[in-house]
Motif scaffolding. Structure first.
Motif, mmCIF file in Angstrom:
data_model
loop_
_atom_site.group_PDB
_atom_site.id
_atom_site.type_symbol
_atom_site.label_atom_id
_atom_site.label_comp_id
_atom_site.label_asym_id
_atom_site.label_seq_id
_atom_site.Cartn_x
_atom_site.Cartn_y
_atom_site.Cartn_z
ATOM 1 N N ALA A 7 0.827 -1.203 0.000
ATOM 2 C CA ALA A 7 0.000 0.000 0.000
ATOM 3 C C ALA A 7 0.865 1.257 0.000
ATOM 4 O O ALA A 7 2.084 1.209 0.175
ATOM 5 N N LYS A 8 0.180 2.364 -0.170
ATOM 6 C CA LYS A 8 0.834 3.672 -0.190
ATOM 7 C C LYS A 8 1.463 3.951 1.171
ATOM 8 O O LYS A 8 0.794 3.878 2.202
ATOM 9 N N LYS A 9 2.754 4.229 1.157
ATOM 10 C CA LYS A 9 3.498 4.521 2.380
ATOM 11 C C LYS A 9 4.444 5.684 2.103
ATOM 12 O O LYS A 9 5.658 5.523 2.126
ATOM 13 N N GLU A 10 3.891 6.843 1.831
ATOM 14 C CA GLU A 10 4.729 7.985 1.459
ATOM 15 C C GLU A 10 5.789 8.290 2.507
ATOM 16 O O GLU A 10 6.959 8.466 2.179
ATOM 17 N N TYR A 38 1.601 0.617 -4.516
ATOM 18 C CA TYR A 38 2.160 1.957 -4.399
ATOM 19 C C TYR A 38 3.461 2.117 -5.180
ATOM 20 O O TYR A 38 4.325 1.239 -5.141
ATOM 21 N N CYS A 39 3.580 3.233 -5.864
ATOM 22 C CA CYS A 39 4.830 3.626 -6.517
ATOM 23 C C CYS A 39 5.042 5.101 -6.213
ATOM 24 O O CYS A 39 4.159 5.926 -6.472
ATOM 25 N N HIS A 51 5.293 -0.086 -12.924
ATOM 26 C CA HIS A 51 4.292 -0.017 -11.868
ATOM 27 C C HIS A 51 3.009 -0.682 -12.335
ATOM 28 O O HIS A 51 2.588 -0.485 -13.471
ATOM 29 N N LYS A 53 -1.019 -1.942 -10.699
ATOM 30 C CA LYS A 53 -1.928 -1.854 -9.564
ATOM 31 C C LYS A 53 -1.888 -3.130 -8.741
ATOM 32 O O LYS A 53 -1.603 -4.206 -9.255
#
Length: 178
Positions: A7-10, A38-39, A51, A53
């Motif tokens: 997942a998104k982990k900025e 996440y990219c 990348h 999904k």
């Protein structure tokens, strides 16, 4: 091939992005990055970065991860309470696919990742990630050793049978309490 699935982990990727940019610059076409889910925006569009999904179907996702045949899997994680409550699923996913993982020094991995044995621990800094990625790129014997030992650890400790026995023992202990 270096990959990340998740997942998104900025915030977790803040130190990883500059490390990956250094790696891409230093190694050129020798290195490719692949992201499932996440990219980081800063890496999108780079010719050596792909990348796709995330696949919500776990069985299909694991088949794709296994076929990806990554040389290195990334598992960055912030050191805060939210992330301390997560599971070691990334270790289990990477290890079961024989992907040697680089992991942030996080409590969720400490029982399963042993440095340069079942994984590679790095401090959550740009230099830590850069040095870890560089060492695993340049040391295929270490990558192989990590992937073999991690796969054995997962096969021994995370089969459905073993997990069911662990749950049974946990609940039995809870039921025995007056």
């Amino acid at each position: 091939m270096i990959g990340y699935e998740g997942a998104k982990k900025e915030s977790s990727f803040r130190p990883v992005i500059p490390a990956l940019k250094r790696i891409l610059k230093e190694y050129g076409d020798f290195v490719r990055l692949e992201f499932y889910g996440y990219c980081p925006e800063e890496l999108k569009g780079h010719p050596n970065v792909s990348h796709c999904k995330h696949n919500e179907n776990y069985s299909q996702f694991m088949q794709r991860l296994y076929r990806a045949n990554w040389d290195i899997g990334l598992a960055p994680m912030d050191d805060d309470l939210f992330y301390h409550c997560k599971s070691n699923v990334k270790f289990r996913d990477y290890a079961s696919c024989r992907i040697p993982g680089i992991y942030s020094l996080s409590p969720i991995y400490r029982d399963w990742v042993f440095h340069k044995k079942t994984g590679y621990f790095v401090p959550q800094t740009e230099q830590g990630w850069y040095a870890g990625i560089k060492e695993l790129i340049e040391n295929p014997k270490l990558r192989k050793k990590i992937s073999q030992k991690a796969a054995k650890a997962v096969a021994k400790n995370f089969t459905v049978k073993q997990c069911a026995e662990n749950w049974r023992a946990l609940f039995q202990g809870l039921l025995d309490v007056p």
